[in-house]
Design a protein around this motif. Structure first.
Motif, PDB file in Angstrom:
ATOM      1  N   TYR A 222       1.474   6.457  -7.003  1.00 22.56           N
ATOM      2  CA  TYR A 222       0.268   6.955  -7.665  1.00 22.56           C
ATOM      3  C   TYR A 222      -0.557   7.907  -6.814  1.00 22.56           C
ATOM      4  O   TYR A 222      -1.581   8.401  -7.270  1.00 22.56           O
ATOM      5  CB  TYR A 222      -0.619   5.767  -8.082  1.00 22.56           C
ATOM      6  CG  TYR A 222       0.099   4.779  -8.958  1.00 22.56           C
ATOM      7  CD1 TYR A 222       0.435   5.085 -10.268  1.00 22.56           C
ATOM      8  CD2 TYR A 222       0.476   3.527  -8.451  1.00 22.56           C
ATOM      9  CE1 TYR A 222       1.103   4.170 -11.067  1.00 22.56           C
ATOM     10  CE2 TYR A 222       1.146   2.607  -9.247  1.00 22.56           C
ATOM     11  CZ  TYR A 222       1.460   2.937 -10.545  1.00 22.56           C
ATOM     12  OH  TYR A 222       2.120   2.049 -11.331  1.00 22.56           O
ATOM     13  N   GLY A 223      -0.163   8.143  -5.548  1.00 24.48           N
ATOM     14  CA  GLY A 223      -0.940   9.023  -4.687  1.00 24.48           C
ATOM     15  C   GLY A 223      -0.840  10.470  -5.163  1.00 24.48           C
ATOM     16  O   GLY A 223       0.164  10.908  -5.729  1.00 24.48           O
ATOM     17  N   SER A 224      -1.913  11.228  -4.927  1.00 29.94           N
ATOM     18  CA  SER A 224      -1.930  12.639  -5.326  1.00 29.94           C
ATOM     19  C   SER A 224      -1.106  13.448  -4.342  1.00 29.94           C
ATOM     20  O   SER A 224      -1.146  13.226  -3.135  1.00 29.94           O
ATOM     21  CB  SER A 224      -3.362  13.170  -5.365  1.00 29.94           C
ATOM     22  OG  SER A 224      -3.961  13.047  -4.085  1.00 29.94           O
ATOM     23  N   GLU A 225      -0.351  14.418  -4.855  1.00 36.06           N
ATOM     24  CA  GLU A 225       0.466  15.270  -4.013  1.00 36.06           C
ATOM     25  C   GLU A 225      -0.306  16.536  -3.658  1.00 36.06           C
ATOM     26  O   GLU A 225      -1.126  17.017  -4.425  1.00 36.06           O
ATOM     27  CB  GLU A 225       1.757  15.641  -4.738  1.00 36.06           C
ATOM     28  CG  GLU A 225       2.645  14.432  -5.017  1.00 36.06           C
ATOM     29  CD  GLU A 225       3.954  14.853  -5.659  1.00 36.06           C
ATOM     30  OE1 GLU A 225       4.088  16.063  -5.909  1.00 36.06           O
ATOM     31  OE2 GLU A 225       4.800  13.980  -5.896  1.00 36.06           O
ATOM     32  N   ARG A 226      -0.017  17.085  -2.477  1.00 39.85           N
ATOM     33  CA  ARG A 226      -0.681  18.310  -2.049  1.00 39.85           C
ATOM     34  C   ARG A 226      -0.193  19.473  -2.915  1.00 39.85           C
ATOM     35  O   ARG A 226       1.013  19.663  -3.088  1.00 39.85           O
ATOM     36  CB  ARG A 226      -0.348  18.586  -0.578  1.00 39.85           C
ATOM     37  CG  ARG A 226      -1.039  19.832  -0.035  1.00 39.85           C
ATOM     38  CD  ARG A 226      -0.674  20.025   1.420  1.00 39.85           C
ATOM     39  NE  ARG A 226      -1.266  21.243   1.943  1.00 39.85           N
ATOM     40  CZ  ARG A 226      -1.080  21.661   3.178  1.00 39.85           C
ATOM     41  NH1 ARG A 226      -0.327  20.968   4.003  1.00 39.85           N
ATOM     42  NH2 ARG A 226      -1.652  22.771   3.596  1.00 39.85           N
ATOM     43  N   PRO A 227      -1.083  20.251  -3.505  1.00 40.34           N
ATOM     44  CA  PRO A 227      -0.641  21.353  -4.370  1.00 40.34           C
ATOM     45  C   PRO A 227       0.097  22.414  -3.574  1.00 40.34           C
ATOM     46  O   PRO A 227      -0.187  22.649  -2.403  1.00 40.34           O
ATOM     47  CB  PRO A 227      -1.956  21.909  -4.951  1.00 40.34           C
ATOM     48  CG  PRO A 227      -3.003  21.522  -3.953  1.00 40.34           C
ATOM     49  CD  PRO A 227      -2.553  20.199  -3.393  1.00 40.34           C
ATOM     50  N   LEU A 228       1.055  23.067  -4.219  1.00 39.32           N
ATOM     51  CA  LEU A 228       1.805  24.138  -3.584  1.00 39.32           C
ATOM     52  C   LEU A 228       0.960  25.399  -3.501  1.00 39.32           C
ATOM     53  O   LEU A 228       0.035  25.584  -4.289  1.00 39.32           O
ATOM     54  CB  LEU A 228       3.082  24.423  -4.398  1.00 39.32           C
ATOM     55  CG  LEU A 228       4.097  23.275  -4.445  1.00 39.32           C
ATOM     56  CD1 LEU A 228       5.233  23.644  -5.397  1.00 39.32           C
ATOM     57  CD2 LEU A 228       4.638  22.985  -3.062  1.00 39.32           C
TER      58      LEU A 228
ATOM     59  N   VAL B  44       0.839  -1.202   0.000  1.00 42.77           N
ATOM     60  CA  VAL B  44       0.000   0.000   0.000  1.00 42.77           C
ATOM     61  C   VAL B  44       0.876   1.255   0.000  1.00 42.77           C
ATOM     62  O   VAL B  44       0.611   2.222  -0.730  1.00 42.77           O
ATOM     63  CB  VAL B  44      -0.946  -0.002   1.223  1.00 42.77           C
ATOM     64  CG1 VAL B  44      -1.634   1.348   1.378  1.00 42.77           C
ATOM     65  CG2 VAL B  44      -1.990  -1.103   1.067  1.00 42.77           C
ATOM     66  N   THR B  45       1.943   1.250   0.823  1.00 46.25           N
ATOM     67  CA  THR B  45       2.851   2.396   0.857  1.00 46.25           C
ATOM     68  C   THR B  45       3.472   2.646  -0.511  1.00 46.25           C
ATOM     69  O   THR B  45       3.557   3.784  -0.982  1.00 46.25           O
ATOM     70  CB  THR B  45       3.959   2.157   1.895  1.00 46.25           C
ATOM     71  OG1 THR B  45       3.364   1.944   3.173  1.00 46.25           O
ATOM     72  CG2 THR B  45       4.903   3.345   1.975  1.00 46.25           C
ATOM     73  N   LEU B  46       3.907   1.579  -1.170  1.00 42.46           N
ATOM     74  CA  LEU B  46       4.504   1.719  -2.495  1.00 42.46           C
ATOM     75  C   LEU B  46       3.497   2.277  -3.492  1.00 42.46           C
ATOM     76  O   LEU B  46       3.817   3.166  -4.295  1.00 42.46           O
ATOM     77  CB  LEU B  46       5.022   0.365  -2.971  1.00 42.46           C
ATOM     78  CG  LEU B  46       5.628   0.332  -4.378  1.00 42.46           C
ATOM     79  CD1 LEU B  46       6.845   1.254  -4.465  1.00 42.46           C
ATOM     80  CD2 LEU B  46       6.000  -1.087  -4.772  1.00 42.46           C
ATOM     81  N   THR B  47       2.253   1.763  -3.434  1.00 39.56           N
ATOM     82  CA  THR B  47       1.223   2.238  -4.356  1.00 39.56           C
ATOM     83  C   THR B  47       0.927   3.717  -4.142  1.00 39.56           C
ATOM     84  O   THR B  47       0.823   4.495  -5.094  1.00 39.56           O
ATOM     85  CB  THR B  47      -0.065   1.418  -4.181  1.00 39.56           C
ATOM     86  OG1 THR B  47       0.224   0.035  -4.393  1.00 39.56           O
ATOM     87  CG2 THR B  47      -1.131   1.856  -5.174  1.00 39.56           C
ATOM     88  N   LEU B  48       0.791   4.111  -2.873  1.00 39.25           N
ATOM     89  CA  LEU B  48       0.509   5.524  -2.587  1.00 39.25           C
ATOM     90  C   LEU B  48       1.678   6.415  -2.993  1.00 39.25           C
ATOM     91  O   LEU B  48       1.478   7.547  -3.446  1.00 39.25           O
ATOM     92  CB  LEU B  48       0.204   5.703  -1.102  1.00 39.25           C
ATOM     93  CG  LEU B  48      -1.100   5.067  -0.603  1.00 39.25           C
ATOM     94  CD1 LEU B  48      -1.236   5.278   0.895  1.00 39.25           C
ATOM     95  CD2 LEU B  48      -2.299   5.653  -1.333  1.00 39.25           C
ATOM     96  N   THR B  49       2.895   5.902  -2.822  1.00 43.91           N
ATOM     97  CA  THR B  49       4.057   6.695  -3.202  1.00 43.91           C
ATOM     98  C   THR B  49       4.114   6.916  -4.713  1.00 43.91           C
ATOM     99  O   THR B  49       4.447   8.001  -5.190  1.00 43.91           O
ATOM    100  CB  THR B  49       5.347   5.999  -2.737  1.00 43.91           C
ATOM    101  OG1 THR B  49       5.287   5.821  -1.321  1.00 43.91           O
ATOM    102  CG2 THR B  49       6.575   6.816  -3.083  1.00 43.91           C
TER     103      THR B  49
END
Length: 233
Positions: free
Chosen positions: A18-24, A11-16
């Motif tokens: 394909y997970g969405s990043e917080r916009p700046l 799960v950690t690998l998948t989120l890393t």
């Protein structure tokens, strides 16, 4: 527990990946003399960037420290991955060496059981509802009774056990080894080795794996004790 650790890593690998990043924060130039402006965290009115920075620093100091640490650690990613691959290679060689030892035990220095014991073995296999074809041999190489193989399991008895144990004791030990076959313990043990090889750096993996092996033997001991005189066993 071991399956949960593997799942969490996946799960950690998948989120890393394909997970969405917080916009700046969005910076806006309002013209000369106005200074930089940024949207407030709540999405409301624009704040001067200096005020926004002060506000964020008060509530996210811990997060910022962790982010800086993660950023510093990321610079060493090639070295960390290299060490990880070296560990996997070393433990893979260890696993292959164990497979070679099992192959030798299965094919070198073995002979058939005496005829008077063969019928008893077949009867035990039927009583324990084992569908796999299991063969039992006397081994000059094995130090203790053991099961070797997954698809075509073989039970090896040390030659010394034919002399020092009574027939009832031999039967109880045979039930113990057949319980391993019925539970597919060799397959589970192989999967454990794969997990240990991949997560060799994780102390909890080794601790859980050791607990599994101890409880596995307890389960087979229970089966043997139930099928014979438990005190004698």
């Amino acid at each position: 527990a071991m399956g949960g650790m593997v799942l969490m890593a996946a799960v950690t690998l998948t989120l890393t990946l394909y997970g969405s990043e917080r916009p700046l924060p969005v910076l806006q130039d309002l013209g000369p003399g106005a200074g930089a402006m940024t949207a407030s965290p709540s999405g409301g009115s624009l704040l001067p960037f200096s005020d926004y920075a002060r506000e964020q620093s008060k509530v996210s100091t811990g997060v910022d420290r962790w982010t800086r640490f993660a950023g510093d650690l990321q610079r060493f990613t090639p070295e960390i991955v290299g060490l990880w691959l070296m560990g996997i290679l070393a433990l893979s060689l260890r696993l292959l060496g164990g497979c070679w030892v099992c192959y030798r035990l299965r094919h070198v220095g073995i002979r058939d059981l005496p005829d008077q014991l063969t019928d008893g073995v077949e009867s035990l296999i039927d009583r324990m509802h084992i569908r796999q074809k299991v063969r039992v041999f006397i081994s000059a190489k094995a130090a203790v009774p053991m099961v070797v193989g997954i698809l075509r399991p073989v039970i090896l008895f040390p030659a010394s056990s034919m002399i020092g144990l009574t027939p009832d004791q031999l039967q109880a030990i045979l039930v113990h080894e057949l319980a391993h076959v019925r539970r597919y313990d060799n397959l589970v043990n192989l999967l454990q080795h794969v997990v240990e090889t991949t997560f060799f750096y994780h102390p909890a993996v080794w601790w859980v794996s050791r607990c599994i092996r101890v409880e596995r033997e307890h389960c087979c001991d229970d089966a043997a004790a139930a099928a014979s005189d438990h005190r004698s066993y």
